[in-house]
Write a protein that holds these residues in place. Structure first.
Motif, PDB file in Angstrom:
ATOM      1  N   TYR B 317      33.926  34.856  30.175  1.00 33.80           N
ATOM      2  CA  TYR B 317      34.475  36.216  30.171  1.00 33.80           C
ATOM      3  C   TYR B 317      33.496  37.234  30.745  1.00 33.80           C
ATOM      4  CZ  TYR B 317      36.900  40.411  28.626  1.00 33.80           C
ATOM      5  OH  TYR B 317      37.562  41.627  28.607  1.00 33.80           O
ATOM      6  N   LEU B 318      32.250  37.193  30.275  1.00 32.73           N
ATOM      7  CA  LEU B 318      31.264  38.193  30.729  1.00 32.73           C
ATOM      8  C   LEU B 318      30.993  38.052  32.225  1.00 32.73           C
ATOM      9  CD1 LEU B 318      28.681  38.233  27.779  1.00 32.73           C
ATOM     10  CD2 LEU B 318      30.546  39.805  28.234  1.00 32.73           C
ATOM     11  N   VAL B 319      31.055  36.827  32.723  1.00 35.55           N
ATOM     12  CA  VAL B 319      30.858  36.583  34.156  1.00 35.55           C
ATOM     13  C   VAL B 319      31.977  37.248  34.948  1.00 35.55           C
ATOM     14  CG1 VAL B 319      30.771  34.801  35.934  1.00 35.55           C
ATOM     15  CG2 VAL B 319      29.650  34.413  33.738  1.00 35.55           C
ATOM     16  N   GLU B 321      33.942  39.693  33.970  1.00 36.82           N
ATOM     17  CA  GLU B 321      33.905  41.160  33.789  1.00 36.82           C
ATOM     18  C   GLU B 321      33.011  41.810  34.830  1.00 36.82           C
ATOM     19  OE1 GLU B 321      32.170  42.551  30.109  1.00 36.82           O
ATOM     20  OE2 GLU B 321      34.105  43.338  29.477  1.00 36.82           O
ATOM     21  N   LYS B 322      31.968  41.104  35.178  1.00 35.31           N
ATOM     22  CA  LYS B 322      30.979  41.642  36.120  1.00 35.31           C
ATOM     23  C   LYS B 322      31.531  41.755  37.536  1.00 35.31           C
ATOM     24  CE  LYS B 322      26.028  41.102  35.673  1.00 35.31           C
ATOM     25  NZ  LYS B 322      24.893  40.202  35.600  1.00 35.31           N
ATOM     26  N   GLU B 324      33.851  43.419  38.476  1.00 37.29           N
ATOM     27  CA  GLU B 324      34.400  44.763  38.697  1.00 37.29           C
ATOM     28  C   GLU B 324      33.741  45.472  39.877  1.00 37.29           C
ATOM     29  OE1 GLU B 324      36.143  46.668  34.838  1.00 37.29           O
ATOM     30  OE2 GLU B 324      34.814  48.168  35.730  1.00 37.29           O
TER      31      GLU B 324
END
Lengths: 301, 413
Positions: B317-319, B321-322, B324
């Motif tokens: 998920y965090l990957v 999100e980046k 953006e």
């Protein structure tokens, strides 16, 4: 923390509580000579510290865990005790940063270690005592603290990556208000969105959340200044009045901050401006002044 | 269970014991491994277990015969493990199997060649699988699950036995992969570091000597760890290796690799085709890919929200999100292209209010200050070449390559 001598060995609990009430003592109290065999209790910074008799026993036994076991079972402790410990360490983060006169770096490091340990213990307790899919009342809040502790670029205070940790968090916690805030802050920090980061912290952070986020506020401000300095048009210096609103700082603090970043300001028609493309930009030295959030004095307890 | 006579039970047990001894004396690794496959519901093992539950005195049979007795420590506990497994007592089965495995390791150490490696693999696999089942049983009974942790310690011991100069060392990677599975299941992935260090730095190991199957599994797990740590170049190397060397017929394995490789590739500016996503049923990435192609920030956020649970559980998920920032870059490029078509002489000047408007069409409530902040970040991270003029609220793009590609490198941090 300071040690105080007891009045006498056989002091009653009522006399003891008069001398050593929770949270501090009257400075007018006299300190009498201490009998060698007495173990003086310790007055600490934690307002939730245990009663005098327990403190003395802790000192004698050198075993803190005795008091944190349920029914004497070393494998079981109470989440509420762990919660108190975590809060204590979080507040200590803020207070240690405020001690500019001493070299508090070792204590800060130790405090951070203890915070990581107690937070891990707390999560283990939540997991061990969980029934089906239920969650504890303040579990979301403490999970949000865990997320905020990972704000630093390579920060893994508990040894595991945040992505791995997220994969095991219950959905109900993920969707909580506290986690929503922390995840937002994390996203803004990772993206470098200084505007949203600072304004969201100013508008929404609780005191404890702010205590954790605080060191990153200036880090984000440094990033903002670096971006503006490197990307701004050379012939349009950046007005400090606007920058101070973006960075939520008093203009006087901003001037000092820019100076610590190796940058100079100029004046035009009475307005202070930051010329861009300055080649002298640098990261402020560690231990330099902390700049408060303008209008957030309620956090400076 | 159909009626089983004492005579038939006795015959089955003797048959197994004879085959076991023959396997060892003939150094027949294939036969030996079949005699240890407990959890695969092997019919001959199950029928042996039935026989053991009827003929309750197998230990005497073992002790009475010298051929059998020399492997008594292994066989006695193995039989106990089979019996318990057959009646669904997995905790008992695991405990007995671990004793059998410990005794097996002692014998294995003394065998000069690597003939019994396949059998060892089966032992190691069964230890892990049995431990998982035992822990489930413990949890069901309200007890603390601890067998898988014990299995991990045993596997470390086996690793130590294999980490030597002889031919047995090629088995170390298989054991490593089983350890990864244990640590991932337990949630203690930081424990992978020590065994990774041994594999990657010890001089006795030559990675190319290991079997391909084990190398693929190893690269898959270590690649995943690199994804969790957002070390994209290393993650790309490892997961791409796993993909390249994976058996093309093993589609489920390919899917598992791609599940992690796709976010990594997206982070370094490489977009998969729709065909690939469809073929391996990775449609959760379709809208993410589309958002990147279109510069559609709303679509990216919707995709992350829609599959939030799945992306969080797999740790990507965090990957995602980046991504953006790359989506912003693409949006700006589209605005630039449209402006260029209208008036090439002014294409390189983007008014911040135009960007605000485009974002409003995407239902993004972002004011001009935030747009300026985002522009500053994009320039700082070399996703845009140019500068912004605060006073005139304009971004001036470089006339040469204003939107540099990532070219296989992650966005500057």
């Amino acid at each position: 923390m300071e040690r105080r001598g007891r009045r006498n060995r056989s002091s009653s609990s009522s006399r003891g509580s008069r001398s050593w009430s929770r949270g501090g003592t009257s400075s007018a109290e006299k300190v009498e000579n201490v009998a060698v065999s007495d173990v003086p209790p310790i007055v600490g910074t934690c307002t939730l510290m245990c009663p005098e008799a327990e403190r003395a026993q802790r000192e004698r036994l050198r075993d803190l865990a005795t008091f944190e076991r349920l029914n004497g079972n070393p494998a079981r402790s109470s989440p509420s005790i762990a919660v108190k410990k975590v809060k204590f360490h979080i507040i200590s983060l803020h207070k240690l940063r405020g001690c500019s006169s001493q070299n508090t770096s070792p204590m800060h490091h130790l405090n951070l270690e203890q915070l990581a340990k107690t937070l891990t213990s707390l999560f283990n307790l939540y997991g061990a005592n969980r029934h089906s899919n239920s969650t504890y009342e303040n579990e979301a809040e403490f999970c949000s603290f865990y997320v905020l502790l990972h704000l630093g670029s390579h920060s893994q205070p508990l040894g595991e990556s945040l992505s791995w940790w997220f994969s095991h968090v219950p959905s109900s916690i993920i969707k909580s208000k506290e986690m929503h805030f922390s995840r937002k802050i994390l996203r803004y920090f990772r993206m470098g969105n200084y505007k949203r980061f600072l304004s969201t912290v100013a508008a929404e952070a609780s005191y404890l959340q702010y205590c954790i986020i605080e060191p990153y506020v200036d880090e984000v401000r440094v990033l903002a200044v670096s971006c503006i300095n490197s990307g701004g048009y050379k012939l349009h210096p950046y007005p400090l009045s606007h920058l101070s609103k973006l960075l939520i700082m008093k203009e006087s603090d901003l001037e000092s901050f820019l100076k610590s970043c190796g940058l100079q300001i100029c004046t035009d028609e009475g307005h202070n401006l930051l010329p861009t493309k300055q080649t002298t930009f640098c990261h402020p030295k560690d231990g330099s002044q902390n700049y408060r959030f303008w209008g957030m004095e309620q956090f400076e307890r | 269970m159909a009626y089983l006579s004492m005579g038939e039970a006795h015959r089955r047990i003797n048959d197994y014991l004879n085959r076991f001894c023959d396997a060892v004396s003939n150094q027949d690794g294939d036969l030996l491994k079949r005699l240890l496959s407990l959890s695969s519901n092997n019919p001959s093992i199950l029928s042996l277990a039935d026989a053991l539950n009827v003929f309750q005195d197998a230990n005497r049979l073992i002790k009475q015969n010298d051929n059998y007795a020399q492997f008594g420590e292994i066989l006695v506990h193995l039989f106990r493990a089979f019996q318990s497994f057959r009646v669904g007592s997995f905790v008992d089965s695991y405990q007995a199997f671990e004793k059998a495995a410990n005794a097996f390791i002692q014998e294995f150490r003394n065998w000069d060649t690597a003939w019994a490696l396949q059998a060892l693999y089966v032992m190691v696999y069964e230890i892990r699988v049995l431990a998982e089942r035992a822990d489930k049983e413990l949890a069901t009974n309200g007890k603390s699950p601890e067998k898988l942790k014990g299995a991990g310690s045993f596997l470390m011991k086996v690793f130590g036995v294999l980490a030597g100069k002889g031919p047995k060392r090629v088995g170390a990677l298989y054991v490593t992969c089983q350890l990864f599975k244990v640590y991932f299941k337990l949630g203690t992935v930081h424990l992978c570091r020590s065994v990774i260090r041994s594999i990657e730095t010890a001089r006795i190991f030559d990675f190319e000597e290991f079997p391909t199957r084990d190398k693929v599994t190893y690269m898959y797990y270590t690649g995943r760890l690199e994804v969790f740590n957002e070390n994209f170049p290393a993650a790309d190397d490892k997961l791409s290796y796993a993909l390249k060397h994976c058996n093309p017929r093993k589609e489920a394995n390919i899917r598992m690799i791609l599940k992690y490789l796709i976010p990594v590739k997206l982070s370094i500016g490489i977009i998969p085709t729709d065909w690939l996503l469809q073929k391996y049923n990775l449609v959760e990435y379709s809208n993410v890919v589309q958002a990147l192609r279109r510069g559609d920030l709303r679509l990216l956020r919707h995709a992350l929200q829609e599959h939030e649970d799945r992306f969080l559980r797999s740790g990507v998920y965090l990957v995602l999100e980046k991504l953006e920032l790359q989506v912003y870059q693409r949006l700006l490029k589209k605005i630039y292209i449209i402006q260029k078509q209208k008036d090439p002489s002014k294409a390189h000047q983007l008014k911040l209010e135009v960007i605000v408007k485009a974002l409003k069409w995407l239902e993004m409530d972002i004011d001009v200050d935030e747009v300026e902040c985002i522009m500053a970040i994009l320039i700082y991270k070399s996703l845009v070449k140019g500068y912004f003029a605060h006073k005139s609220k304009v971004v001036v793009l470089s006339k040469q390559d204003p939107f540099p590609k990532l070219n296989g490198k992650p966005v500057n941090s």
